[in-house]
Design an enzyme around this catalytic site. Structure first.
Site, PDB file in Angstrom:
ATOM      1  N   LYS A 150       0.857  -1.205   0.141  1.00 19.29           N
ATOM      2  CA  LYS A 150      -0.100   0.098  -0.103  1.00 19.29           C
ATOM      3  C   LYS A 150       0.935   1.473  -0.042  1.00 19.29           C
ATOM      4  O   LYS A 150       1.925   1.351   0.681  1.00 19.29           O
ATOM      5  CB  LYS A 150      -0.777   0.156   1.228  1.00 19.29           C
TER       6      LYS A 150
HETATM    7  C1  E4P Z   1      -7.580   0.446   4.671  1.00 17.63           C
HETATM    8  O1  E4P Z   1      -6.798  -0.433   5.022  1.00 17.63           O
HETATM    9  C2  E4P Z   1      -7.696   1.524   5.054  1.00 17.63           C
HETATM   10  O2  E4P Z   1      -6.509   1.919   5.683  1.00 17.63           O
HETATM   11  C3  E4P Z   1      -8.804   1.443   6.269  1.00 17.63           C
HETATM   12  O3  E4P Z   1      -9.944   1.130   5.479  1.00 17.63           O
HETATM   13  C4  E4P Z   1      -9.113   2.952   7.012  1.00 17.63           C
HETATM   14  O4  E4P Z   1     -10.190   2.675   7.752  1.00 17.63           O
HETATM   15  P1  E4P Z   1     -10.530   3.822   8.970  1.00 17.63           P
HETATM   16  O5  E4P Z   1     -11.107   5.027   8.395  1.00 17.63           O
HETATM   17  O6  E4P Z   1     -11.670   3.043   9.629  1.00 17.63           O
HETATM   18  O7  E4P Z   1      -9.271   4.030   9.706  1.00 17.63           O
END
Ligand code: E4P
Length: 217
Positions: free
Chosen positions: A86
């Site tokens: 990522k």
């Molecule tokens: C994916 O891995 C994203 O980092 C994650 O869904 C972010 O989610 P949040 O907004 O609940 O922290």
């Protein structure tokens, strides 16, 4: 639409996997920080469970050289375990996406808040783009509209990059994302359990058990 678990909590990964609910696992630095264990120890445990789907791990560097170095290091250690790297949707990130994807690394561009960020990410070689649906809602924008706009652009342009809706907060998000043809939605274990549970179903099952007691044995 595939469902991924957005967690590094090993018990939840195991439970969701054993339920047949998930086809992959996503993490980010915040999710990792909640578990009180070393990053790679968690990745090892998650990839042991999630043997037939991708596991997403995020780089921490915010300049391209660092992102490429971290991404290549994770890729070399975990490529046989279906790792996806990522990279945040910032200009330095795009440079890293181009370089990593040219080396065959599977990349997800994350923290996407606009459709044009998603378009640039796809053009740079991302295999996945992750619009932050719930966090858009948090700032008074419409996260579902963002996912729909990216879907429309990718379809109009014949772009094969997969849309992984992230920051999914509740089952209504999931149903709406599925209707618009988003490829994947990643969500916390709590949302998976909300989807799997219905009080009416539980009451009906309870009624069947009670009525069964009246059947002569
Ligand atoms: C994916 O891995 C994203 O980092 C994650 O869904 C972010 O989610 P949040 O907004 O609940 O922290």
């Amino acid at each position: 639409m595939k469902i991924f678990l957005d967690s590094a909590h090993i018990e939840d990964v195991k439970k969701a996997y054993d339920m047949g609910a998930i086809s992959g696992v996503t993490t980010n630095p915040t999710i990792i920080s909640r578990e009180g264990e070393k990053f790679e120890d968690l990745l090892n445990q998650i990839t042991e469970i999630m043997t037939d789907g991708p596991v997403f791990a995020e780089v921490l560097a915010i300049e391209s050289e660092g992102m490429i170095a971290e991404g290549m290091d994770l890729w070399n250690k975990y490529k046989d375990k279906n790792i996806v790297i990522k990279i945040p949707a910032i200009p330095e990130g795009l440079k890293a996406v181009k370089a990593l994807s040219a080396n065959g690394v599977r990349v997800c561009v994350t923290v996407v808040y606009s459709a044009v960020q998603a378009l640039l990410a796809a053009n740079a070689g991302a295999m996945y783009v992750a619009p932050f649906v719930g966090r858009m809602d948090d700032i008074g924008e419409n996260g579902l509209n963002l996912a729909a706009e990216i879907r429309e652009i990718f379809d109009a342009q014949g772009i094969e990059t997969q849309i992984i809706a992230a920051s999914v907060r509740h089952p209504v998000h999931v149903a709406e994302l599925a209707k618009m043809g988003v490829d994947i939605a990643t969500m916390p274990f709590k949302v998976i359990m909300q989807m799997a549970t219905n009080p009416n179903t539980a009451r009906a099952v309870d009624g069947f058990l009670k009525d069964w007691e009246k059947v002569p044995k």
